[in-house]
Structure formats: C-alpha cells, structure tokens
Write a protein that holds these residues in place. Structure first.
Motif, PDB file in Angstrom:
ATOM      1  N   HIS A  73       0.644  -1.343  -0.091  1.00  0.00           N
ATOM      2  CA  HIS A  73      -0.174   0.148  -0.039  1.00  0.00           C
ATOM      3  C   HIS A  73       0.933   1.208   0.036  1.00  0.00           C
ATOM      4  N   VAL A 104       1.272   5.586   0.956  1.00  0.00           N
ATOM      5  CA  VAL A 104       0.565   6.553   1.681  1.00  0.00           C
ATOM      6  C   VAL A 104       1.512   7.889   1.286  1.00  0.00           C
ATOM      7  N   SER A 116       0.461  10.409   7.432  1.00  0.00           N
ATOM      8  CA  SER A 116      -0.723   9.773   7.162  1.00  0.00           C
ATOM      9  C   SER A 116      -0.607   8.776   8.507  1.00  0.00           C
ATOM     10  N   GLY A 126      -6.066   4.249   3.298  1.00  0.00           N
ATOM     11  CA  GLY A 126      -7.349   4.244   2.817  1.00  0.00           C
ATOM     12  C   GLY A 126      -8.222   5.301   3.875  1.00  0.00           C
ATOM     13  N   CYS A 127      -9.446   5.103   3.587  1.00  0.00           N
ATOM     14  CA  CYS A 127     -10.378   5.932   4.499  1.00  0.00           C
ATOM     15  C   CYS A 127     -11.849   5.472   4.425  1.00  0.00           C
ATOM     16  N   CYS A 142     -13.446  11.854  -3.494  1.00  0.00           N
ATOM     17  CA  CYS A 142     -12.152  11.531  -3.041  1.00  0.00           C
ATOM     18  C   CYS A 142     -11.585  10.180  -3.445  1.00  0.00           C
ATOM     19  N   THR A 155      -8.976   8.700  -1.893  1.00  0.00           N
ATOM     20  CA  THR A 155      -8.661   7.884  -0.904  1.00  0.00           C
ATOM     21  C   THR A 155      -9.841   7.118  -0.604  1.00  0.00           C
ATOM     22  N   MET A 204      -7.627  12.128   7.208  1.00  0.00           N
ATOM     23  CA  MET A 204      -8.511  11.121   6.696  1.00  0.00           C
ATOM     24  C   MET A 204      -9.733  10.750   7.716  1.00  0.00           C
TER      25      MET A 204
END
Ligand code: SF4
Length: 204
Positions: free
Chosen positions: A125, A127, A143, A147-148, A155, A157, A198
């Motif tokens: 992943h 960030v 971060s 993700g969120c 968005c 994210t 986030m």
C-alpha cells in the motif's frame, strides 16, 4: 481518527528501530536496562542531524535509496558516545531494521514551500506525507492510516475504503524522512507534526 481500521498484515522483516515497544521488549529480553531506550533515541536523533545536517551533494539520492536513518556505522558511533553497553551496540543491527518505508516518489513545489512524499509500505500500500515550509517554520503532515472509511465520492482515498491503520513506527518514520530531507537541504527539521484528515471530512 476515531475509526478503527482492519489489521494490516504483520511485517515479516526485522522490527523497525523506531518501534519503541519492540525495542523496549528486546532490551528486557536481552538483559539490558530498559532505561537505555532514551539514550538510544537521543543518539538516533543526533545521528540523523549530523549525517544529513550539512548540505550534502548526494543527500537526495541517498535518502531515496537508503532511507531516513543514517547507516548503522553512523548510528553505532553516536550511540557508543552515549556509553551504551558494547554488547547492545553489537546486537542492535542484527535485531532491528533501519525502517520499513520505501520512498517511491517526491514532488517539490516550484516555490520550495511544499514537498510531497509517497511511500510504499511493506504490504504494497502507499501513503503520502507532506512537508510545508512557511516563514521558516516547518510542519510535516503525516498519514496515520491506509485508505479511509468515510467514502466521500469526490475523493480518491475514500474510494479505497479503509485498509488499516499505520503502526506508530510507520508514522514516526515519515517524520524521520521529513527531518532528513529538510536537513539535507540546509533547513531545520520540522518542529510541528499534524495528521492528515482522513476519516474527518466534517472537520477537515
Ligand atoms: S474523509 Fe477525507 S480522506 Fe476520507 S474519503 Fe472523505 S475526503 Fe477522502
């Protein structure tokens, strides 16, 4: 953020030197005083300052390739001056890694005010971290999750959903990178740390 993330996969590599819980546990298991942890982190910060603290021709490439912490020799010699036990200095590089984040992209704004860093984590992943330099005060925006969960339609994210939280060491390493980068271009390390918003669309 108050949203609890799913657990991400454990990193199979050696723990990060910036993982204070693992370091404290390791000191105890190996019969060293737990109080050495303060000297280790003070020495580490000095090592980052000394290593990157003067404008270095190779600074940018070195940070990209080697990471935010100086080579073990530089770390060990600084820690040696803190009079830590010799056995500890010899074992440390075999028990810990100098970090887990790979710097895969760096974008400097043309006015020199903002730098965006993109990191790849051990599980693939990515960030972002942003360094902002205003009126000689540097802030780093880190971060804390991948993700969120909020899913705001506009968005990128949010379209990922929540993948998981970063570890404390992964957050600290973003600050270490920002410090190395600022020092290597003749500036002071960041004094302010803020978290990306986030999961906090209503406040961010
Ligand atoms: S809260 Fe922020 S990061 Fe999360 S989906 Fe909404 S805008 Fe994106």
């Amino acid at each position: 953020c108050a949203m609890a993330g799913r657990r991400r996969a454990e990193n199979p590599a050696l723990p990060s030197l910036l993982d204070d819980e693992k370091l404290s546990e390791w000191l105890q298991v190996n019969g060293f005083k737990e109080s050495h942890i303060a000297s280790i982190y003070r020495g580490l910060f000095r090592a980052v300052q000394q290593h990157f603290g003067e404008e270095r021709a190779g600074g940018r490439e070195e940070i990209q390739q080697e990471g935010a912490l100086p080579p073990w020799e530089a770390i060990s010699s600084l820690l040696g001056s803190k009079q830590l036990p010799r056995g500890l200095l010899e074992l440390l590089p075999h028990a810990f890694s100098r970090g887990h984040l790979s710097l895969v992209d760096r974008l400097d704004s043309s006015d020199g005010v903002t730098t965006k860093l993109v990191f790849q984590l051990h599980d693939g992943h990515r960030v972002e971290t942003v360094i902002m330099n205003h009126d000689s005060r540097t802030t780093v925006c880190v971060s804390s999750q991948v993700g969120c969960a909020m899913g705001c339609k506009f968005c990128a994210t949010g379209t990922m959903g929540i993948i998981g939280n970063l570890t404390a060491a992964e957050v600290t390493e973003q600050v270490a990178y920002a410090s190395a980068i600022e020092l290597s271009r003749g500036r002071s390390p960041p004094r302010n740390v803020v978290f990306m918003g986030m999961g906090e669309a209503e406040t961010g």
